[in-house]
Enzyme design. Structure first.
Site, PDB file in Angstrom:
ATOM      1  N   GLN A 255       0.817  -1.212   0.000  1.00 41.96           N
ATOM      2  CA  GLN A 255       0.000   0.000   0.000  1.00 41.96           C
ATOM      3  C   GLN A 255       0.848   1.259   0.000  1.00 41.96           C
ATOM      4  O   GLN A 255       0.484   2.278  -0.584  1.00 41.96           O
ATOM      5  CB  GLN A 255      -0.931   0.008   1.214  1.00 41.96           C
ATOM      6  CG  GLN A 255      -2.082  -0.955   1.117  1.00 41.96           C
ATOM      7  CD  GLN A 255      -2.905  -0.744  -0.141  1.00 41.96           C
ATOM      8  OE1 GLN A 255      -3.605   0.245  -0.285  1.00 41.96           O
ATOM      9  NE2 GLN A 255      -2.820  -1.681  -1.071  1.00 41.96           N
ATOM     10  N   HIS A 258       1.669   2.906  -3.336  1.00 43.64           N
ATOM     11  CA  HIS A 258       0.622   3.571  -4.106  1.00 43.64           C
ATOM     12  C   HIS A 258       0.936   5.051  -4.313  1.00 43.64           C
ATOM     13  O   HIS A 258       0.770   5.594  -5.395  1.00 43.64           O
ATOM     14  CB  HIS A 258      -0.725   3.454  -3.382  1.00 43.64           C
ATOM     15  CG  HIS A 258      -1.576   2.347  -3.897  1.00 43.64           C
ATOM     16  ND1 HIS A 258      -2.048   2.299  -5.189  1.00 43.64           N
ATOM     17  CD2 HIS A 258      -2.070   1.236  -3.300  1.00 43.64           C
ATOM     18  CE1 HIS A 258      -2.780   1.212  -5.361  1.00 43.64           C
ATOM     19  NE2 HIS A 258      -2.808   0.545  -4.227  1.00 43.64           N
ATOM     20  N   GLU A 322      -9.469   1.740   5.306  1.00 42.23           N
ATOM     21  CA  GLU A 322      -9.942   1.330   3.978  1.00 42.23           C
ATOM     22  C   GLU A 322      -9.755  -0.177   3.824  1.00 42.23           C
ATOM     23  O   GLU A 322     -10.687  -0.911   3.486  1.00 42.23           O
ATOM     24  CB  GLU A 322      -9.151   2.078   2.903  1.00 42.23           C
ATOM     25  CG  GLU A 322      -9.495   1.648   1.485  1.00 42.23           C
ATOM     26  CD  GLU A 322      -8.511   2.199   0.452  1.00 42.23           C
ATOM     27  OE1 GLU A 322      -8.873   2.210  -0.732  1.00 42.23           O
ATOM     28  OE2 GLU A 322      -7.386   2.588   0.826  1.00 42.23           O
ATOM     29  N   HIS A 323      -8.532  -0.657   4.040  1.00 41.47           N
ATOM     30  CA  HIS A 323      -8.212  -2.087   4.005  1.00 41.47           C
ATOM     31  C   HIS A 323      -7.813  -2.532   5.417  1.00 41.47           C
ATOM     32  O   HIS A 323      -7.054  -1.841   6.087  1.00 41.47           O
ATOM     33  CB  HIS A 323      -7.040  -2.373   3.065  1.00 41.47           C
ATOM     34  CG  HIS A 323      -7.223  -1.868   1.673  1.00 41.47           C
ATOM     35  ND1 HIS A 323      -6.676  -0.680   1.237  1.00 41.47           N
ATOM     36  CD2 HIS A 323      -7.892  -2.393   0.620  1.00 41.47           C
ATOM     37  CE1 HIS A 323      -6.999  -0.502  -0.039  1.00 41.47           C
ATOM     38  NE2 HIS A 323      -7.726  -1.514  -0.433  1.00 41.47           N
ATOM     39  N   ASP A 356      -7.168  -6.280  -4.524  1.00 41.24           N
ATOM     40  CA  ASP A 356      -6.892  -5.236  -5.505  1.00 41.24           C
ATOM     41  C   ASP A 356      -7.062  -5.737  -6.932  1.00 41.24           C
ATOM     42  O   ASP A 356      -7.350  -4.948  -7.835  1.00 41.24           O
ATOM     43  CB  ASP A 356      -5.456  -4.715  -5.340  1.00 41.24           C
ATOM     44  CG  ASP A 356      -5.359  -3.561  -4.369  1.00 41.24           C
ATOM     45  OD1 ASP A 356      -6.407  -3.079  -3.909  1.00 41.24           O
ATOM     46  OD2 ASP A 356      -4.221  -3.138  -4.069  1.00 41.24           O
ATOM     47  N   HIS A 415     -53.993  16.938   1.328  1.00 39.00           N
ATOM     48  CA  HIS A 415     -53.643  15.524   1.456  1.00 39.00           C
ATOM     49  C   HIS A 415     -54.873  14.725   1.913  1.00 39.00           C
ATOM     50  O   HIS A 415     -55.157  13.647   1.381  1.00 39.00           O
ATOM     51  CB  HIS A 415     -52.520  15.338   2.480  1.00 39.00           C
ATOM     52  CG  HIS A 415     -51.154  15.653   1.961  1.00 39.00           C
ATOM     53  ND1 HIS A 415     -50.781  16.907   1.577  1.00 39.00           N
ATOM     54  CD2 HIS A 415     -50.061  14.846   1.778  1.00 39.00           C
ATOM     55  CE1 HIS A 415     -49.513  16.891   1.186  1.00 39.00           C
ATOM     56  NE2 HIS A 415     -49.052  15.645   1.285  1.00 39.00           N
TER      57      HIS A 415
END
Length: 427
Positions: A255, A258, A322-323, A356, A415
């Site tokens: 990661q 990235h 996230e992960h 991924d 109504h």
């Protein structure tokens, strides 16, 4: 990586802080680009492509010929890998289809729910230092399964004015209807407002850097939906003394490479393991082609010792990764207790990179703590739930008085009248 020993709960907010700029730092730039593209369309797109991507394009639309040449240039072995990954992603997302929900709530009152595709969607595929053709699969496959009519893909061109052949191959494989060479803020703005060459869409999908994330959030102010706030990638691993330090280090680095603004965290009940992982990170990072990027991300990352699993779980749910990788003899405790995570990976042989690429789950996930409220991309992300109802004469007689009483109590006479006029005819 910074080692933090048993931080007090009062310190968690600072310890778990993401290494990202605040929205205020970049919102002005995003607003400026948006307004320019709203006014000047393709002319502004061309200007920003020259400014940010360093290339001048006669046309930003990918042609059929470009797609054909790109497909020819991708190796057969990589094509086979992409097709295999696509099959797994299709299997998992197709399994998410649900049938019509139908019920008679009261005799004569029939209610049901059906799913309908979002007709026009925009997919943002990051380019830059790593053209993410895998993200094409993650977004275009469920869009295709959902039967979205128009799938518009935007990705930034390289210095030669081209998109990566792998991106074009994957897009063609997955039924993308239009491919545009445009990236960053300008891509999101174009999908929001529409230009002569780029259609506006109803919903924008895809990860990106902080500028893209803020641009997507700004798009919602103009009536365009987004999948979620998905910014710089992040990973949290929880591990104990039974875990393999080399495996953990490899996951952290997967990661970290990235981007410089990515963040990775290890939470552990073992100080020995923390030391071993730190050494493994130092050793493995030396061999990475993207070492310089990974080193910047590692500088923003943490090794956190906690005294027990209960504290560890509470800290993890506060972070909302996230992960989330679980490498612990107490994996069942973490599986049952985790409430805030985009995607969870369990055991020594479940690297995050499987998700991924090829296991079948989606890798477009909420970051920056948004997993506390957002789901990752799934089939329903490309669908709308519509409700229907049909009421018979018997049905309106059964619930009419209830409606009248409630409408009258709220002071909404029209109504009430809409029911009363029908009941009068029936009685």
């Amino acid at each position: 990586m910074q080692v933090i020993n048993n931080p007090a709960k009062s310190q968690w907010a600072e310890v778990l802080k993401r290494p990202t700029q605040t929205v205020d730092d970049i919102e002005g730039i995003v607003n400026s680009v948006f307004q320019d593209i709203k006014r000047n369309g393709d002319t502004a797109i061309k200007k920003y492509t020259e400014q940010f991507d360093g290339v001048s394009l006669e046309s930003n639309i990918v042609t059929v010929k470009e797609i054909e040449l790109a497909c020819e240039s991708v190796s057969d072995t990589l094509k086979e890998a992409i097709i295999k990954a696509k099959k797994n992603i299709e299997s998992f997302h197709a399994a998410q289809k649900t049938s019509k929900v139908e019920i008679e709530t009261t005799r004569g009152v029939q209610c049901w729910q059906e799913k309908r595709p979002i007709e026009r969607v925009g997919l943002y595929i990051p380019g830059g230092t790593a053209p993410l053709f895998s993200t094409v699969l993650m977004l275009a496959v469920p869009a295709q399964i959902a039967s979205c009519k128009e799938i518009i893909l935007c990705s930034p061109p390289n210095k030669e004015g081209q998109l990566a052949p792998e991106i074009l191959f994957a897009a063609n494989l997955c039924g993308v209807t239009k491919i545009v060479k445009v990236g960053g803020i300008q891509a999101v703005a174009a999908l929001t407002f529409g230009t002569k060459s780029i259609p506006c869409v109803y919903k924008i999908f895809g990860p990106g850097n902080q500028f893209v994330t803020v641009a997507k959030q700004l798009a919602t102010k103009y009536g365009v939906a987004i999948d979620m706030p998905a910014g710089p990638s992040e990973l949290l691993v929880v591990a104990d003394e039974t875990a393999n330090p080399a495996y953990i280090a490899s996951d952290l680095l997967s990661q970290a490479e990235h981007g410089a603004d990515s963040q990775v965290i290890l939470v552990s009940t073992s100080k020995d393991l923390i030391g071993q992982v730190s050494q493994e990170v130092e050793s493995q990072i030396k061999e990475l082609p993207r070492k310089a990027i990974a080193e910047k991300a590692i500088a923003n990352s943490k090794l956190i010792y906690v005294e027990n699993d209960t504290v560890g779980l509470e800290l993890i749910n506060e972070y909302g990764p996230e992960h989330f990788i679980i490498c612990s003899k107490n994996e069942a405790f973490y599986i049952k207790g985790v409430s805030n995570a985009g995607s969870v990976f369990i055991g020594d042989y479940t690297p995050e990179s499987a998700g991924d690429y090829a296991s079948g789950t989606n890798h477009t996930l909420p970051t920056n703590g948004f997993s506390k409220a957002y789901s990752g991309v799934n089939l329903d992300s490309f669908l709308k739930s519509m409700t229907f109802q049909k009421i018979s004469k018997e049905g309106i007689l059964n619930i009419g008085e209830t409606i009248e009483l409630m409408a009258d109590a709220e002071g909404l006479q029209a109504h009430k009248n809409a029911v009363s006029i029908r009941l009068k005819d029936l009685k």
